[in-house]
Scaffold this motif. Structure first.
Motif, short mmCIF file in Angstrom:
data_model
loop_
_atom_site.label_atom_id
_atom_site.label_comp_id
_atom_site.label_asym_id
_atom_site.label_seq_id
_atom_site.Cartn_x
_atom_site.Cartn_y
_atom_site.Cartn_z
N CYS A 203 0.80 -1.23 0.00
CA CYS A 203 0.00 0.00 0.00
C CYS A 203 0.83 1.28 0.00
N HIS A 204 2.16 1.17 -0.19
CA HIS A 204 2.99 2.40 -0.20
C HIS A 204 4.30 2.10 -0.93
N THR A 205 4.37 2.46 -2.22
CA THR A 205 5.65 2.35 -2.93
C THR A 205 5.87 3.58 -3.80
N HIS A 206 7.14 3.79 -4.11
CA HIS A 206 7.54 4.82 -5.07
C HIS A 206 8.08 4.03 -6.27
N LEU A 207 7.17 3.41 -7.02
CA LEU A 207 7.54 2.41 -8.03
C LEU A 207 8.36 2.98 -9.19
N ALA B 13 1.36 2.98 -6.21
CA ALA B 13 2.57 3.53 -6.81
C ALA B 13 2.50 5.05 -6.82
N LYS B 14 3.45 5.69 -6.13
CA LYS B 14 3.43 7.15 -6.05
C LYS B 14 4.30 7.77 -7.12
N SER B 15 3.90 8.92 -7.60
CA SER B 15 4.80 9.75 -8.39
C SER B 15 5.71 10.49 -7.39
N ILE C 280 -0.50 11.07 3.67
CA ILE C 280 0.61 11.94 4.08
C ILE C 280 1.80 11.09 4.50
N HIS C 281 3.01 11.56 4.17
CA HIS C 281 4.24 11.03 4.77
C HIS C 281 4.50 11.92 5.99
N ALA C 282 4.39 11.40 7.18
CA ALA C 282 4.54 12.27 8.35
C ALA C 282 5.12 11.54 9.55
N ASP D 94 1.32 7.85 6.87
CA ASP D 94 2.36 6.87 6.60
C ASP D 94 3.71 7.23 7.24
N HIS D 95 4.44 6.23 7.64
CA HIS D 95 5.72 6.27 8.37
C HIS D 95 5.44 6.18 9.88
N CYS D 96 5.14 7.35 10.53
CA CYS D 96 4.69 7.34 11.93
C CYS D 96 5.76 6.87 12.93
N THR E 107 6.52 -1.94 2.32
CA THR E 107 7.97 -1.75 2.21
C THR E 107 8.36 -0.28 2.11
N ASP E 108 7.55 0.55 1.40
CA ASP E 108 7.95 1.91 0.98
C ASP E 108 8.96 1.83 -0.17
N PHE E 109 8.98 0.74 -0.92
CA PHE E 109 9.97 0.56 -1.99
C PHE E 109 10.30 1.87 -2.71
FE FE Z 1 7.28 6.80 0.93
#
Ligand code: FE
Ligand code: NIG
Length: 418
Positions: A84-88, A153-155, A253-255, A276-278, A331-333
């Protein structure tokens, strides 16, 4: 008589993820209390699951000459992993900065010196669309081998209009060219690009709101921002998410990755689907978020990131769970803070460093991860009506999943019954 097209049978354990509340992500004791069926089967028709149960309940009248039978004797059968969280999508890699980090430089120091995210931005802007697509397809193939069947997949490595739109386009195209389903998120507000250094973060997000977001309607379900020192401050993050929300986007949010700026609580208050992160989110703030959002906002924890950044502090997952905050794992790949696609390893590290039990870790990377990208209606559990995204694992019990540290337990991956 309905004929099954696929039956996975004789499983040592079927991890259904069923049995909890259906109107919100799993939280508190529910995270570890879902149903495991010993000696079970899963039956599908086409791309859908139609029945799940113990072997002695399998109705042989539904089996025909066309039914594909898969023997899972001794194996765990579970839903496909949801990443649920990647920078593909990105160009290049940052192996050189890995060495700088090993010599003692911090993540934010490297970013402040023009490296980090900004070095991937240079490599990504320089790459052709075809190269970016080929890289994304290569990584998706790797994810599929690890049993990932849906992936966000995030931009965020373009930071100009054309490149950001290209990254979303590439993510969507990659999703159509292979079986793993891709859910694109727009992270144009990753850091302030060099072109806006003098004008500042507020001017940059105003540019995105004015020039980019209107072209993303229907292309990206979520808008995300990196709220952190060296990225976007809390007030700008709030303003940006409020505006994006008005335009109809879901929020992420990345926070609280490296400092406690209050980003998670702010985003949750605006109705964020996930925060996300936390790692620096306090258990007390986690309890407030759980209460204020009636358990709807999911905290996505990324245990491989502090590991890879050589950080001592890991999100206090145990306290979050005990305080009723729904949690997911991913993963946050990405090329900077987690160049790993091994979500199984993330589950192990969540058990070792964040206090998860094996059952909780599995729920966090399936059903709750689906909630974190609003895909829970069709993935994340083995229940009639859901998409037939199913894994057969080379292990005999749920406890073995995080136990075999760093291994890939996947034997078979079915996506949409194929
Ligand atoms: Fe991330
Ligand atoms: O989620 N923290 C911000 N963004 C990414 C890392 C991006 C990078 O370093 O390239 C993350 O960790």
């Amino acid at each position: 008589m309905l004929l099954y097209t696929l039956v996975i049978q004789h499983a040592a354990q079927v991890l259904t993820l069923a049995g909890g509340p259906t109107n919100r992500p799993l939280a508190g004791a529910d995270l570890g209390n879902w149903t495991i069926i010993e000696r079970g089967y899963v039956a599908c028709v086409g791309d859908k699951i139609v029945a799940v149960g113990p072997m002695d309940g399998l109705d042989l009248a539904h089996l025909g000459p066309e039914t594909r039978l898969v023997d899972a004797t001794g194996c765990v059968v579970m839903p496909g992993l949801v990443e649920c969280h990647t920078h593909l999508v990105f160009g290049g890699n940052r192996a050189d900065e890995f060495e700088r980090k090993l010599r003692g430089e911090s993540y934010l120091d490297i970013l402040a010196s023009g490296g980090g995210i900004l070095s991937t931005v240079r490599a990504t802007r320089a790459a052709s669309e075809a190269e970016l697509l080929a890289n994304a397809l290569h990584h998706l193939d790797g994810f599929r081998r690890y049993g990932v069947t849906t992936l966000e997949a995030k931009s965020g490595y373009g930071l100009d209009r054309d490149t950001e739109l290209r990254l979303v386009r590439v993510a969507r195209a990659a999703g159509h060219q292979q079986p793993v389903r891709v859910v694109p998120t727009f992270l144009g507000a990753h850091v302030v690009p060099p072109e806006f250094k003098a004008a500042g973060p507020r001017a940059y997000v105003d540019f995105i709101l004015r020039e980019v977001l209107s072209d993303l309607k229907g292309e990206a379900a979520f808008v995300d921002i990196f709220c952190e020192q060296g990225a976007f401050p809390l007030d700008v993050s709030r303003y940006y998410l409020e505006q994006a929300h008005k335009m109809g986007f879901g929020l992420k949010i990345h926070a609280e990755q490296l400092h406690d700026l209050g980003g998670c609580e702010m985003a949750a208050e605006l109705g964020a689907t996930s925060v996300d992160h936390c790692d620096y989110l306090t258990p007390a703030a986690a309890a407030r978020i759980a209460r204020q959002t009636a358990g709807q906002t999911v905290a996505v924890l990324l245990p491989l990131v502090p590991l890879f950044l050589r950080q001592e502090k890991f999100a206090p997952g145990r306290e979050f769970i005990d305080n009723g905050l729904p949690v997911a794992l991913s993963t946050d790949f990405n090329p900077g803070s987690c160049p790993s696609k091994n979500l199984w390893l993330a589950l192990s590290v969540a058990c070792l460093k964040m206090g998860f039990t094996p059952k909780e870790a599995v729920a966090a990377a399936t059903l709750n991860a689906a909630w974190a990208i609003a895909r829970q209606p069709d993935c994340g559990s083995l229940e009639p009506g859901k998409r037939a995204d199913i894994l057969v694992l080379n292990v005999g019990s749920v406890a073995e999943i995080p136990y075999w540290l760093g291994e890939n337990p996947v034997r078979d991956v079915f996506i949409g019954g194929q």
